[in-house]
Design an enzyme around this catalytic site. Structure first.
Site, PDB file in Angstrom:
ATOM      1  N   SER A  61       0.550  -1.630   0.233  1.00  0.00           N
ATOM      2  CA  SER A  61       0.305   0.157  -0.697  1.00  0.00           C
ATOM      3  C   SER A  61       1.122   1.280   0.230  1.00  0.00           C
ATOM      4  O   SER A  61       0.752   2.521  -0.764  1.00  0.00           O
ATOM      5  CB  SER A  61      -1.031   0.110   0.849  1.00  0.00           C
ATOM      6  OG  SER A  61      -0.183   0.052   1.922  1.00  0.00           O
ATOM      7  N   LYS A 102       1.063   4.247   6.868  1.00  0.00           N
ATOM      8  CA  LYS A 102       0.115   5.047   5.942  1.00  0.00           C
ATOM      9  C   LYS A 102       0.523   6.702   6.551  1.00  0.00           C
ATOM     10  O   LYS A 102       2.339   6.687   6.916  1.00  0.00           O
ATOM     11  CB  LYS A 102      -1.229   5.391   6.179  1.00  0.00           C
ATOM     12  CG  LYS A 102      -1.766   4.102   6.164  1.00  0.00           C
ATOM     13  CD  LYS A 102      -1.795   3.640   4.733  1.00  0.00           C
ATOM     14  CE  LYS A 102      -3.184   2.150   5.078  1.00  0.00           C
ATOM     15  NZ  LYS A 102      -3.062   1.225   3.950  1.00  0.00           N
TER      16      LYS A 102
END
Length: 259
Positions: A61, A102
């Site tokens: 991701s 993230k």
């Protein structure tokens, strides 16, 4: 009475005897080098263990910044110190309560939306995101303007096509945001493979100060310097012994004196 040939062998330091080799000054300096090297080497590792946490990123991701399976070092930080552009490790019950990695794109009080002119917009400013893969849009599907509540963060993965990030939680009570208190650490570098320190997210500079890199370079320099001193100090004895032995061989090969 005829002349008598005699060979005189003078004692030389650094021979092949079993005693200490090299000069006393050299021995003392080598011992000091080893002691100092151990302090720097072990101290650097101890400092790193206190300041950094190792993580293995299980998904893609954050590609291309961090690939699946990469090992990173993340600096332990307080959530209050997190800035826009930081790549952070956090846990949030709504997101599964497991460590996730993230990038922070907006902080409390910011407005964030996507996509205008194909770019992410924070506080009305289009953000340049060079860490995205070439020709990758800022978001696969646009999302409406979100106002980030105070004390919370809006996070996106660098792989915008498959990342389960704040955009996947927009319907949650907190509009996909995460509390600053959920942050455990800020990623400083990818150490395996050895991609080095993460590039500074300069696209956010116009919105406020960026985070400063952690002390990883200093810690690495201490460990390397310590290793060099330990190896150099430890090598003094064998080098001095070989040098002394070479001198002794040269002396024994000299022509005998005549008197």
């Amino acid at each position: 009475m005829g002349g008598e040939s005699m060979t005189h062998t003078a004692p030389r330091s650094g021979g092949t005897g079993s005693g200490p080799v090299g000069s006393r000054t050299g021995q003392r300096l080598s011992g000091l080098a080893v002691a100092l090297g151990l302090v720097l080497f072990l101290g650097g590792f101890a400092w790193g263990a206190v300041v950094y946490l190792p993580y293995t990123v299980p998904t893609g991701s954050m590609t291309p910044t961090i690939d699946a399976g990469d090992r990173v070092l993340a600096q332990r930080v307080d959530g209050a110190d997190v800035r826009r552009g930081d790549v952070v490790v956090f846990k949030d019950a709504t997101w599964g309560n497991v460590p996730m990695v993230k990038r922070v794109v907006a902080v409390g009080g910011d407005t964030v939306s996507c996509c205008q002119d194909g770019k992410l917009k924070v506080n009305g400013k289009e953000i340049d995101e060079p860490y995205l893969a070439e020709d990758t849009p800022a978001e696969i599907t646009g999302f409406p303007t979100v106002t980030v509540p105070k004390g919370r963060l809006f996070l996106l993965g660098d792989e915008r096509g498959s990342s389960v990030d704040s955009t996947a939680h927009l319907t949650d009570a907190a509009s996909g945001t995460v509390s600053r208190g959920a942050v455990d650490a800020r990623v400083d570098a990818v150490v395996w493979p050895m991609n080095g320190m993460l590039a500074r997210p300069t696209g956010f500079e116009a919105l406020g100060a960026l985070s400063s890199p952690g002390p990883l370079r200093t810690i690495t320099a201490l460990v390397i310097a310590g290793a060099v001193l330990v190896l150099g100090g430890g090598a003094y004895g064998p080098v001095a012994k070989r040098t002394g032995a070479a001198r002794a061989r040269r002396a024994s090969a000299e022509p005998a004196g005549v008197r």
